[in-house]
Motif scaffolding. Structure first.
Motif, mmCIF file in Angstrom:
data_model
loop_
_atom_site.group_PDB
_atom_site.id
_atom_site.type_symbol
_atom_site.label_atom_id
_atom_site.label_comp_id
_atom_site.label_asym_id
_atom_site.label_seq_id
_atom_site.Cartn_x
_atom_site.Cartn_y
_atom_site.Cartn_z
ATOM 1 N N ALA A 203 0.830 -1.208 0.000
ATOM 2 C CA ALA A 203 0.000 0.000 0.000
ATOM 3 C C ALA A 203 0.865 1.259 0.000
ATOM 4 O O ALA A 203 0.544 2.241 -0.691
ATOM 5 C CB ALA A 203 -0.932 -0.017 1.208
ATOM 6 N N GLU A 204 1.956 1.247 0.770
ATOM 7 C CA GLU A 204 2.837 2.412 0.805
ATOM 8 C C GLU A 204 3.521 2.629 -0.535
ATOM 9 O O GLU A 204 3.684 3.768 -0.991
ATOM 10 C CB GLU A 204 3.875 2.241 1.918
ATOM 11 C CG GLU A 204 3.294 2.376 3.319
ATOM 12 C CD GLU A 204 4.275 1.960 4.406
ATOM 13 O OE1 GLU A 204 4.088 2.391 5.559
ATOM 14 O OE2 GLU A 204 5.216 1.193 4.111
ATOM 15 N N SER A 205 3.935 1.547 -1.179
ATOM 16 C CA SER A 205 4.567 1.664 -2.489
ATOM 17 C C SER A 205 3.606 2.263 -3.502
ATOM 18 O O SER A 205 3.968 3.169 -4.271
ATOM 19 C CB SER A 205 5.037 0.283 -2.979
ATOM 20 O OG SER A 205 6.053 -0.235 -2.163
ATOM 21 N N LEU A 206 2.376 1.762 -3.515
ATOM 22 C CA LEU A 206 1.383 2.280 -4.453
ATOM 23 C C LEU A 206 1.081 3.742 -4.167
ATOM 24 O O LEU A 206 0.994 4.559 -5.095
ATOM 25 C CB LEU A 206 0.103 1.441 -4.372
ATOM 26 C CG LEU A 206 -1.053 1.890 -5.280
ATOM 27 C CD1 LEU A 206 -0.630 1.868 -6.739
ATOM 28 C CD2 LEU A 206 -2.290 1.014 -5.043
ATOM 29 N N ALA A 207 0.944 4.090 -2.886
ATOM 30 C CA ALA A 207 0.660 5.481 -2.528
ATOM 31 C C ALA A 207 1.804 6.391 -2.948
ATOM 32 O O ALA A 207 1.573 7.501 -3.450
ATOM 33 C CB ALA A 207 0.419 5.590 -1.021
ATOM 34 N N TYR A 208 3.044 5.925 -2.757
ATOM 35 C CA TYR A 208 4.194 6.749 -3.133
ATOM 36 C C TYR A 208 4.243 6.987 -4.636
ATOM 37 O O TYR A 208 4.376 8.119 -5.095
ATOM 38 C CB TYR A 208 5.496 6.098 -2.672
ATOM 39 C CG TYR A 208 6.702 6.825 -3.216
ATOM 40 C CD1 TYR A 208 7.144 7.999 -2.620
ATOM 41 C CD2 TYR A 208 7.355 6.369 -4.356
ATOM 42 C CE1 TYR A 208 8.216 8.697 -3.136
ATOM 43 C CE2 TYR A 208 8.436 7.066 -4.887
ATOM 44 C CZ TYR A 208 8.861 8.230 -4.265
ATOM 45 O OH TYR A 208 9.909 8.931 -4.792
ATOM 46 N N LEU A 209 4.148 5.916 -5.424
ATOM 47 C CA LEU A 209 4.235 6.062 -6.878
ATOM 48 C C LEU A 209 3.083 6.904 -7.412
ATOM 49 O O LEU A 209 3.273 7.750 -8.301
ATOM 50 C CB LEU A 209 4.233 4.683 -7.538
ATOM 51 C CG LEU A 209 5.507 3.854 -7.352
ATOM 52 C CD1 LEU A 209 5.314 2.444 -7.904
ATOM 53 C CD2 LEU A 209 6.704 4.524 -8.020
ATOM 54 N N THR A 210 1.904 6.702 -6.868
ATOM 55 C CA THR A 210 0.746 7.482 -7.311
ATOM 56 C C THR A 210 0.950 8.963 -7.025
ATOM 57 O O THR A 210 0.690 9.823 -7.881
ATOM 58 C CB THR A 210 -0.530 6.977 -6.622
ATOM 59 O OG1 THR A 210 -0.725 5.586 -6.937
ATOM 60 C CG2 THR A 210 -1.748 7.774 -7.073
ATOM 61 N N ALA A 211 1.438 9.272 -5.820
ATOM 62 C CA ALA A 211 1.656 10.673 -5.454
ATOM 63 C C ALA A 211 2.773 11.299 -6.272
ATOM 64 O O ALA A 211 2.663 12.437 -6.730
ATOM 65 C CB ALA A 211 1.973 10.769 -3.960
ATOM 66 N N PRO A 236 12.278 1.784 -1.176
ATOM 67 C CA PRO A 236 11.947 3.189 -1.414
ATOM 68 C C PRO A 236 12.912 3.904 -2.353
ATOM 69 O O PRO A 236 12.480 4.686 -3.208
ATOM 70 C CB PRO A 236 11.980 3.791 -0.002
ATOM 71 C CG PRO A 236 11.602 2.651 0.891
ATOM 72 C CD PRO A 236 12.231 1.447 0.265
ATOM 73 N N LEU A 237 14.209 3.662 -2.213
ATOM 74 C CA LEU A 237 15.181 4.339 -3.061
ATOM 75 C C LEU A 237 14.963 3.985 -4.529
ATOM 76 O O LEU A 237 14.995 4.855 -5.409
ATOM 77 C CB LEU A 237 16.599 3.957 -2.633
ATOM 78 C CG LEU A 237 17.743 4.573 -3.436
ATOM 79 C CD1 LEU A 237 17.751 6.082 -3.278
ATOM 80 C CD2 LEU A 237 19.077 3.986 -2.995
#
Length: 647
Positions: A203-211, A236-237
């Motif tokens: 979920a965090e990965s998807l939220a990051y890429l989307t943002a 993350p990097l």
């Protein structure tokens, strides 16, 4: 001492010091540079845990026999430990919860001590020339004081590589202080409560890429972004570089995944089987694609050779002047690749900065010109991956080129203490990444430069330790009779004396002298310099008469080798006069200084520092000499300045 008025909004800060120890400092006060906030920073579960632990007092770090509020963020490279620490520090600072915030890149004992010393200089008005005393003073200042208003402080020790580096350097226990440590280590040596920082969740990965894509009005199917994050192992990097590539190249996530798969297959056949920090070949492929993309941006063909230089230096901050120095520009000119823009013209500093901007654009580095001494940050994983692409010959050549760039950017006179510390930290990183390249075919001058810088900054114990290691390593790589080994031994003996061990320095010079005579010859300038130092430290150890005899014997050899008007010959005459006075022969000292002064004026000029020193000493001995200790103190200061630029 620490004098001067306190300025600022909070009157209770007057109670932090005694009446004679009030520095001119505004409150609250920050020391060090907090890394810039990453784009689309994610407020992860670790953020909440960290704030609850440090603010609520749930966590404690063992300091001696006491506990102090503290937290250790531990995890593999690339998961965002530094960003989490920076977010906490920045949030606490903006909320007004801190009086003092100190951010230190804690990659070595020297770096930690230098960070504390800088805090003492800024907050206590400590002497910047004595960094070791300043560091101790700052740690003592953090101790809770009876009948004093509490000082709310936070010390962040970022990127601790070896817990042993913190021995004797932990901030003191206290109810109002907080310590935050980031490290890849997860062992018991960092006693206290660990927060293990892991990979992004799905979920965090998807939220990051989307943002990240949304900031440029880019929208990709959620299933493709989720698959991309899985390809990259939710690191993350790697996700930040994938997002930057998608934005810059304007391709779809599906197309990028295809490129990743092709590059990962290629790397699997050519890259090492075990990649640093357990990274996947797909993550390495993301960095490889990003470098290729950056290299196509204007100025074309410079991003890759620029990243190669940065890969050898301090990941937490490289001065821009190092990467725009003449050796760096020569490297960029010689290794510029591809594109219609490639010409035979030399690369300019403006183009070098353009290469940094291209790397920043692809999230391969952080380039922040607003902090010139730490303008370039590059993750250690990217550095390691970049170095792993080099052949052994390329590695060694790049290491020495980087050392040339560092030396060129190093000022002869270190007026800017923050710049000097940044250069020393980069030199330390270079000696680690270069391995033995800096000893081929001889010891690079930067190895000696960093030791002199430590001593000149007042870190005489660290300078002594540095030259002891350097003498051992040069002897191992080059042999005990190599000139670089002899130079390292000379510097070791000198800084041993500057720690207060005059007898030890004299003994070391006495041991070094016959080797210099045997290897270099009696009349060689370096041999004469060693005899000079031996005579001087005999005097400092209490044998003034022995110093006079040695300088009498040395003077004609200097005249014969260098000439009567050489500055070193004049210095020997100065030493002879000085030690004649120290034996009680004030008249002899006056006569010697009277003969020396006109020669100083004729050769060096009326306003030269050496001329002024001679004039001052002449007046001193004409007045009867006064206390010997006062003369010795002045000589020590002058000698330290002289030796900081010698050999």
């Amino acid at each position: 001492m620490f004098t001067g008025p306190v300025t600022g909004k909070a009157d209770h800060h007057h109670h932090y010091y005694g009446a004679q120890q009030r520095p001119a400092v505004a409150w609250p006060h920050q020391v060090g540079v907090i890394p810039p906030r990453a784009g689309c920073f994610q407020s992860r579960a670790e953020v909440v845990r960290l704030r609850e632990a440090l603010t609520g007092g749930q966590a404690a770090v063992l300091v001696g026999q006491d506990m102090v509020r503290g937290q250790v963020l531990a995890g593999m490279g690339g998961v965002g430990k530094t960003q989490l620490a920076a977010d906490y520090a920045r949030t606490a600072w903006r909320a007004g919860d801190l009086d003092v915030l100190v951010w230190i890149t804690a990659s070595s004992t020297t770096a930690i001590g230098s960070g504390y010393a800088q805090a003492a200089v800024e907050i206590l008005g400590a002497d910047p020339a004595d960094r070791e005393t300043a560091a101790r003073a700052f740690l003592a200042w953090l101790e809770p004081k009876a009948n004093a208003a509490p000082c709310r402080w936070l010390v962040v020790l970022d990127d601790v590589t070896d817990p042993a580096d913190l021995n004797g350097l932990w901030p003191p226990a206290g109810p109002h202080g907080r310590i935050l440590v980031t490290t890849r280590r997860q062992d018991a040596a960092l006693a206290g409560r660990l927060i293990k920082v892991g990979l992004f969740s799905e979920a965090e990965s998807l939220a990051y890429l989307t943002a990240a894509l949304g900031t440029r009005d880019r929208h990709e199917p959620a299933e493709q972004l989720t698959a991309l994050a899985q390809d990259l192992g939710h690191l993350p990097l790697a996700l930040s570089q994938a997002a930057a590539y998608l934005i810059d190249a304007g391709i779809s996530a599906a197309a990028y995944r295809g490129l990743l798969a092709e590059r990962a297959t290629l790397l699997a056949d050519t890259a090492p089987e075990v990649l640093p920090d357990g990274q996947t070949h797909t993550a390495a492929a993301a960095w490889s694609l990003s470098v290729d993309r950056a290299n196509t941006l204007r100025p074309v063909g410079l991003a890759r050779p620029m990243l190669q230089l940065a890969a050898f230096l301090n990941p937490n901050g490289i001065p821009e002047t190092v990467l725009t120095s003449a050796p760096a520009l020569t490297h960029l000119t010689q290794h510029r690749t591809g594109g219609k823009d490639r010409t035979l013209a030399s690369v300019t500093a403006v183009e070098a900065v353009g290469a940094l901007r291209a790397l920043d654009r692809l999230s391969l580095i952080d380039h922040n010109p607003a902090t010139p001494h730490q303008a370039i940050r590059v993750h250690q994983l990217i550095q390691r991956t970049t170095r792993d692409t080099l052949t052994p010959d390329q590695h060694d050549q790049l290491a020495r080129t980087t050392a040339d760039a560092l030396t060129t950017a190093w000022p002869d006179i270190e007026r800017d203490t923050k710049l000097a510390q940044a250069l020393r930290t980069n030199a330390t990183a270079l000696t680690r990444t270069a391995e033995d390249a800096l000893y081929k075919p001889s010891a690079h001058v930067v190895l000696h430069r960093v030791g002199r810088s430590l001593g000149g900054a007042g870190q005489v114990t660290a300078a002594t330790a540095h030259f002891r290691r350097l003498a051992e390593i040069t002897s191992h790589h080059l042999g005990p009779d190599h000139p670089d080994t002899l130079i390292a031994r000379r510097n070791l003996a000198y800084w041993r004396g500057m720690t207060g061990d005059a007898a030890g320095a004299a003994a070391a010079f006495e041991e070094l002298l016959p080797d210099c005579v045997r290897v270099l010859g009696e009349g060689y300038p370096f041999t004469l310099a060693v005899r000079h130092e031996l005579a001087r430290w005999r005097g400092e150890a209490g044998d003034a008469a022995g110093a006079v005899a040695a300088f009498w014997e040395l003077l004609p050899d200097y005249v014969r080798a260098l000439g009567e008007d050489h500055s070193d010959t004049l210095t020997v005459r100065h030493e002879l006069a000085r030690w004649r006075g120290a034996t009680g022969d004030a008249a002899g000292a006056v006569a010697a200084y009277e003969q020396l002064l006109p020669d100083r004026v004729r050769v060096q000029g009326e306003d030269h520092p050496d001329t002024l020193t001679t004039r001052n000493n002449l007046a001193y001995w004409r007045g009867g000499g006064g206390r010997r200790g006062r003369c010795r103190s002045r000589f020590r200061a002058a000698a330290a300045r002289l030796c900081s630029g010698a050999w």
